[in-house]
Design a protein around this motif. Structure first.
Motif: not given
Length: 157
Positions: A148-157
């Motif tokens: 979830g954290a990795g997916y959230g970071l990907i969505q930010l960039f």
């Protein structure tokens, strides 16, 4: 670091999955290196579901490999160094379902290092099946959080 791994894995084509599995397993074998970068890379390359499954598989394989290697190392130690802690002996004396529950609970606590759980399970004389099944279940929440954290970071960039 994550971008470096992502570029390497993109260049590998079909070999990216086994290489990612191997590297993530080796990271988890050490027991103290953070695997969150590999999980984020897996999520970026293969999506949240398949990246999470690949990271979970590698975490479980790494823990099981560490368990086997630690068992071999502990056998080398003289007997007087093996049974020094009474609480480990009390864990060994517990029924198998309670050992399983204790290990699964230890896996759920995020601040207990993977290597410590692996080592204490070996010192307590836990059976491989108990260890591997409790690890497989206990790793799901931490991988879900990392995914979830990795997916959230990907969505930010």
């Amino acid at each position: 670091m994550e971008e470096m791994w992502r570029n390497i894995l993109l260049e590998l084509g079909i070999w990216a999955i086994p290489v990612s599995l191997l590297v993530n397993t080796l990271v988890n074998l050490t027991g103290f290196l953070p695997s969150v970068f590999m999980t984020a890379t897996n999520v970026w390359l293969w999506g949240a579901w398949w990246g999470g499954v690949l990271s979970w598989t590698a975490e479980v394989l790494g823990a099981m490999l560490a368990f086997v290697l630690y068992q071999r190392g502990v056998r080398i130690l003289p007997q007087k160094y093996r049974n020094r802690w009474h609480w480990l002996e009390s864990i060994h004396a517990q029924p198998q379902w309670r050992q399983w529950t204790l290990l699964a609970a230890a896996r759920l606590v995020p601040w207990i290092p993977t290597g410590a759980v692996n080592l204490f399970a070996v010192w307590a004389g836990t059976r491989f099946f108990i260890f591997s099944s409790s690890t497989a279940l206990g790793k799901i929440p931490s991988i879900a959080l990392e995914t979830g954290a990795g997916y959230g970071l990907i969505q930010l960039f």
